[in-house]
Design a protein around this motif. Structure first.
Motif, PDB file in Angstrom:
ATOM      1  N   PHE A  12      28.649  46.465  32.170  1.00  0.00           N
ATOM      2  CA  PHE A  12      29.128  47.848  32.202  1.00  0.00           C
ATOM      3  C   PHE A  12      28.319  48.572  33.266  1.00  0.00           C
ATOM      4  O   PHE A  12      27.100  48.670  33.157  1.00  0.00           O
ATOM      5  CB  PHE A  12      28.923  48.542  30.848  1.00  0.00           C
ATOM      6  CG  PHE A  12      29.875  48.079  29.791  1.00  0.00           C
ATOM      7  CD1 PHE A  12      31.165  48.577  29.741  1.00  0.00           C
ATOM      8  CD2 PHE A  12      29.480  47.148  28.852  1.00  0.00           C
ATOM      9  CE1 PHE A  12      32.051  48.148  28.755  1.00  0.00           C
ATOM     10  CE2 PHE A  12      30.350  46.710  27.861  1.00  0.00           C
ATOM     11  CZ  PHE A  12      31.642  47.215  27.821  1.00  0.00           C
ATOM     12  N   VAL A  13      28.988  49.043  34.299  1.00  0.00           N
ATOM     13  CA  VAL A  13      28.329  49.793  35.364  1.00  0.00           C
ATOM     14  C   VAL A  13      28.423  51.268  34.971  1.00  0.00           C
ATOM     15  O   VAL A  13      29.417  51.932  35.237  1.00  0.00           O
ATOM     16  CB  VAL A  13      28.978  49.519  36.740  1.00  0.00           C
ATOM     17  CG1 VAL A  13      28.259  50.292  37.825  1.00  0.00           C
ATOM     18  CG2 VAL A  13      28.943  48.023  37.042  1.00  0.00           C
ATOM     19  N   ALA A  41      26.084  47.196  39.456  1.00  0.00           N
ATOM     20  CA  ALA A  41      24.734  47.747  39.507  1.00  0.00           C
ATOM     21  C   ALA A  41      24.324  48.233  38.131  1.00  0.00           C
ATOM     22  O   ALA A  41      25.156  48.663  37.336  1.00  0.00           O
ATOM     23  CB  ALA A  41      24.682  48.896  40.507  1.00  0.00           C
ATOM     24  N   ILE A  42      23.027  48.139  37.866  1.00  0.00           N
ATOM     25  CA  ILE A  42      22.471  48.615  36.600  1.00  0.00           C
ATOM     26  C   ILE A  42      21.214  49.430  36.875  1.00  0.00           C
ATOM     27  O   ILE A  42      20.682  49.405  37.984  1.00  0.00           O
ATOM     28  CB  ILE A  42      22.163  47.454  35.624  1.00  0.00           C
ATOM     29  CG1 ILE A  42      21.117  46.497  36.207  1.00  0.00           C
ATOM     30  CG2 ILE A  42      23.453  46.726  35.244  1.00  0.00           C
ATOM     31  CD1 ILE A  42      20.619  45.443  35.223  1.00  0.00           C
ATOM     32  N   LEU A 125      23.643  48.955  51.547  1.00  0.00           N
ATOM     33  CA  LEU A 125      23.935  48.698  50.141  1.00  0.00           C
ATOM     34  C   LEU A 125      24.388  49.990  49.486  1.00  0.00           C
ATOM     35  O   LEU A 125      23.935  51.070  49.847  1.00  0.00           O
ATOM     36  CB  LEU A 125      22.689  48.193  49.415  1.00  0.00           C
ATOM     37  CG  LEU A 125      22.163  46.830  49.838  1.00  0.00           C
ATOM     38  CD1 LEU A 125      20.826  46.561  49.161  1.00  0.00           C
ATOM     39  CD2 LEU A 125      23.155  45.738  49.475  1.00  0.00           C
ATOM     40  N   PRO A 126      25.285  49.878  48.506  1.00  0.00           N
ATOM     41  CA  PRO A 126      25.705  51.102  47.826  1.00  0.00           C
ATOM     42  C   PRO A 126      24.603  51.633  46.917  1.00  0.00           C
ATOM     43  O   PRO A 126      23.886  50.868  46.300  1.00  0.00           O
ATOM     44  CB  PRO A 126      26.919  50.667  47.010  1.00  0.00           C
ATOM     45  CG  PRO A 126      26.689  49.225  46.740  1.00  0.00           C
ATOM     46  CD  PRO A 126      25.945  48.701  47.946  1.00  0.00           C
ATOM     47  N   ASN A 127      24.455  52.910  46.884  1.00  0.00           N
ATOM     48  CA  ASN A 127      23.558  53.572  45.940  1.00  0.00           C
ATOM     49  C   ASN A 127      24.288  54.849  45.560  1.00  0.00           C
ATOM     50  O   ASN A 127      24.108  55.880  46.185  1.00  0.00           O
ATOM     51  CB  ASN A 127      22.201  53.857  46.579  1.00  0.00           C
ATOM     52  CG  ASN A 127      21.087  53.855  45.548  1.00  0.00           C
ATOM     53  OD1 ASN A 127      21.335  53.657  44.375  1.00  0.00           O
ATOM     54  ND2 ASN A 127      19.879  54.079  45.985  1.00  0.00           N
ATOM     55  N   PHE A 134      20.638  53.533  39.662  1.00  0.00           N
ATOM     56  CA  PHE A 134      21.229  52.203  39.604  1.00  0.00           C
ATOM     57  C   PHE A 134      20.778  51.423  40.833  1.00  0.00           C
ATOM     58  O   PHE A 134      21.456  51.405  41.851  1.00  0.00           O
ATOM     59  CB  PHE A 134      22.756  52.302  39.559  1.00  0.00           C
ATOM     60  CG  PHE A 134      23.306  52.570  38.189  1.00  0.00           C
ATOM     61  CD1 PHE A 134      22.674  53.437  37.322  1.00  0.00           C
ATOM     62  CD2 PHE A 134      24.458  51.962  37.765  1.00  0.00           C
ATOM     63  CE1 PHE A 134      23.167  53.690  36.059  1.00  0.00           C
ATOM     64  CE2 PHE A 134      24.983  52.199  36.507  1.00  0.00           C
ATOM     65  CZ  PHE A 134      24.335  53.067  35.654  1.00  0.00           C
ATOM     66  N   VAL A 135      19.635  50.792  40.732  1.00  0.00           N
ATOM     67  CA  VAL A 135      18.999  50.171  41.893  1.00  0.00           C
ATOM     68  C   VAL A 135      19.020  48.640  41.858  1.00  0.00           C
ATOM     69  O   VAL A 135      18.637  48.005  42.835  1.00  0.00           O
ATOM     70  CB  VAL A 135      17.546  50.654  42.035  1.00  0.00           C
ATOM     71  CG1 VAL A 135      17.511  52.136  42.382  1.00  0.00           C
ATOM     72  CG2 VAL A 135      16.757  50.394  40.765  1.00  0.00           C
TER      73      VAL A 135
END
Length: 182
Positions: A12-13, A41-42, A125-127, A134-135
Motif C-alpha cells: 500500500f503506497v 514507495a514507503i 527518482l520520484p519523491n 516516502f523515501v
C-alpha cells in the motif's frame, strides 16, 4: 532443476494506497499503461537508508526501536519487518500488487532492480510532493491495471492490512487470475 518461483508482495503506497498515483503519473496519466515503469514507495524515514543495515537485522531492529518506539515487542517487530522486507526480501522479478481504493485500481507488475532510497530529493527518482517522507523506493514494471469494476479486482484487492505484506497467493495463481484463467 527449476528456478524458485517469484514471491508475491502486496504494498500500500500511502493510506489505502492513496499515494500510488503520485509515484506513477509523473510522465503520464494514471493509471499507467501496462508495460510502463513506475515506483512503489514507503515511509519510515527516521531509520535512514536501509542499505546501512544490509546483513545486520539486529542492528536495524535496535535503530528502529529508537526511531519508532513501541512497548509491544510483537508490534514493533511486525512494523520493523515492513521496511526490512521491502529493502532486502523483495527481489527483482518478484510480483507486486498495489491496490488503491482511492483511485479504484489495483496495479500489478514485477519489481525491477534493487532497493532505492531518495533522502536527498533526487530529480531522477520520484519523491511525491505530498509525501516527502516516502523515501524507500522500488522500481516496478506495471503489467496489469485492474479496475474495481473488473471481477479480478474482488479476487485480489484484499491483500492484508500491512503496508508491505506477502499475501497468501502464489505467483502462478496471481498470473492465472490476472490472465482471467482462474
Amino acid at each position: 532443476m527449476s528456478a524458485e518461483e517469484p514471491k508475491v508482495w502486496g504494498v500500500f503506497v500511502g493510506d489505502a494506497g492513496d499515494q500510488l498515483e503520485a509515484f506513477n503519473s509523473k510522465a503520464g496519466p494514471f493509471p499507467p499503461d501496462p508495460g510502463s515503469v513506475g515506483y512503489i514507495a514507503i515511509g519510515w524515514p527516521a531509520v535512514g537508508d536501509m542499505r546501512l543495515y544490509k546483513d545486520n537485522y539486529p542492528d536495524f531492529v535496535e535503530k528502529f526501536r529508537i526511531a519508532y518506539p513501541n512497548d509491544n515487542e510483537r508490534v514493533l517487530k511486525t512494523t520493523a519487518n515492513m521496511p526490512w522486507n521491502f529493502a532486502f526480501k523483495m527481489q527483482s522479478g518478484d510480483w507486486v500488487m498495489c491496490p488503491s481504493s482511492t483511485s479504484g485500481y489495483l496495479l500489478a507488475g514485477k519489481v525491477e532492480g534493487e532497493y532505492l532510497s531518495n533522502f536527498h530529493g533526487s530529480k531522477s527518482l520520484p519523491n511525491a510532493n505530498t509525501r516527502v517522507d516516502f523515501v524507500h523506493l522500488r522500481k516496478v514494471k506495471w503489467l496489469y491495471v485492474v479496475s474495481d469494476k473488473d471481477p479480478r479486482y474482488a479476487k485480489l484487492h484484499r491483500i492484508g492490512q500491512l503496508t508491505v505484506v506477502q499475501p497468501d497467493i502464489s505467483a502462478s495463481t496471481l498470473q492465472g487470475i490476472l490472465n482471467g484463467e482462474l
